[in-house]
Design a protein around this motif. Sequence first.
Motif, short mmCIF file in Angstrom:
data_model
loop_
_atom_site.label_atom_id
_atom_site.label_comp_id
_atom_site.label_asym_id
_atom_site.label_seq_id
_atom_site.Cartn_x
_atom_site.Cartn_y
_atom_site.Cartn_z
N ASP A 158 0.83 -1.21 0.00
CA ASP A 158 0.00 0.00 0.00
C ASP A 158 0.86 1.25 0.00
N VAL A 167 1.26 5.17 0.59
CA VAL A 167 0.58 6.16 1.42
C VAL A 167 1.02 7.58 1.13
N PHE A 168 2.13 7.76 0.41
CA PHE A 168 2.62 9.11 0.16
C PHE A 168 3.55 9.08 -1.03
N GLU A 182 6.32 11.62 -3.04
CA GLU A 182 7.01 12.90 -3.12
C GLU A 182 7.36 13.13 -4.58
N VAL A 236 9.92 9.95 -4.69
CA VAL A 236 9.99 8.97 -3.60
C VAL A 236 8.59 8.45 -3.39
N GLU A 286 6.26 6.18 -0.92
CA GLU A 286 6.30 5.65 0.45
C GLU A 286 5.19 4.66 0.69
N SER A 287 5.55 3.50 1.22
CA SER A 287 4.55 2.55 1.68
C SER A 287 4.36 2.78 3.18
N VAL A 288 3.54 1.97 3.82
CA VAL A 288 3.28 2.16 5.24
C VAL A 288 4.60 2.19 6.02
N LYS A 289 5.49 1.29 5.68
CA LYS A 289 6.67 1.09 6.51
C LYS A 289 7.96 1.69 5.96
N ALA A 290 8.03 2.00 4.66
CA ALA A 290 9.33 2.42 4.13
C ALA A 290 9.19 3.32 2.92
N ALA A 291 10.25 4.07 2.64
CA ALA A 291 10.31 4.94 1.47
C ALA A 291 11.16 4.28 0.40
#
Lengths: 121, 380
Positions: free
Chosen positions: A31, A33-34, A36, A52, A54-59
């Motif tokens: 998933d 989530v952000f 950049e 960049v 970003e998933s829930v846990k990592a970029a």
Amino acid sequence: MRFTKDHEWITVKDGVATTGITAYAAGQLGDIVFVELPTIGKALKPGDGLAVVESVKAASDVYAPVAGEVLEINGDLAEYPELINQDPEGAAWIARLRLSDVSQIDALMDRAGYDAWLEER
Amino acid sequence: MTVRPLMRTPLHAANAALHARFTAFAGHDMPLHYDQGILAEHRWTRSHAGLFDISHMGVAVLTLNRPTGDPVADDLAVATALEALVPGDLRGLSRGRQRYTMLLNGAGGVIDDLMVVRVGPPGSLHLVVNASAKARDYALIGRTLAGVASLTPLTDQVLLALQGPEAAGALGLILPQATTLAFMDAGFQRFGPAQLLISRSGYTGEDGFEILAPASVAGALWAQLLDDPRVKPIGLGARDSLRLEAGLPLYGQDLDESVSPVEAGLRFVVSASRLHAGDMPGADRLKRELAEGPRRVRVGLRVHGAPARADAPITSGGQIIGRVTSGAFSPTLGAPIALGFVPPDLATPGVELSVLVRERPQPATVVPLPFVPHRYVRQA
């Protein structure tokens, strides 16, 4: 559509390239989530940081597949980062670039080549 | 160079059959998520019931070497022995209850956080410790309590967590007695030929249960729980985002050997009477921090922009004044959140700070913890 080993895709029309990350990459990341996005006007060499994701846990870094200048960014991704999971190779394009050298595209893998390369690794 | 293969839990095949995407965690091959993905698994747990395989954690039983046979004396003795390493009141821990505490070093820093459970034969305590620290914890406890009590790690067991507003409903169909437990109660219950150890507790902020079962019945228990349409399997990815929303610390990120329970905002684990008596590791530092305030305090941050991750610097007025220890996107709040350390004078909710993400400052606001309210059932 052409592909890099960093799982970016790129299409070209009239000297303007559209690029994003592949369905394989989106599946691996989970998933989103952000996102950049780059600034318009940014000049890039192949392999430079483009965006960049970003998933829930990592970029994860997305790289410029070829040299170019950022013409347009996909504003939808600011509001709906999950679009990358839904349509990574279509509506969830990340940026459009004016290419310095269209022939750089030819050096990239085509769909069959990318799929085969994914199989082997 | 020898590469040691990852350890598998007894439910590995069951997880694979459910299309778990595995990840290496603390030397174990664990489900990061299943078909739903982390966000959907997180949301499912907050609205229905999530079932987690957390068998990688360390479960061990501490028993007196020379029990007297007098249950009251033996319970007192084993608790007293373990109190050498923790700041909590274990002697007062009643039968059928569980307590959250920490192993502290001589400087009052946290070696690990753990649950201590008073169940089973008199003169024994069950301990549940973090997977990443279990070898070190067991060695420390064994060494410190040598001659008085011995620690036996349990093997061939699974540890499951069932969490969420529908957890009690789902578990009650299989283990009716479980729903008589209140938050932090624990007890043994029969499942087929086996005894399960069940506590009403968890790491999500939701009502829920943690279940220790022999591997021989693990498959049946797992399958029966998943048969319930309210229950879905959840991986470690959502486990992390759920505990972060609940403001709960993760050892190795929010807690480490330099952090005291007072700095961590967990002063409730420090027994006032034992501290007054100077009867715990790091007593001097803890007394000083409680009297004068600690040098730094763990706070919650609501981040505006890209998620801030562990180790991101926190700034105020252009100066670095702290550090993010855990950070991720909060599915419930729809925004990035983080835990981090700041000086006490900046630790008030509403204080505006910045977090450096990819070297660029982003606004971050101090907010109260937990980010998402807890829903523990304190009376069953």
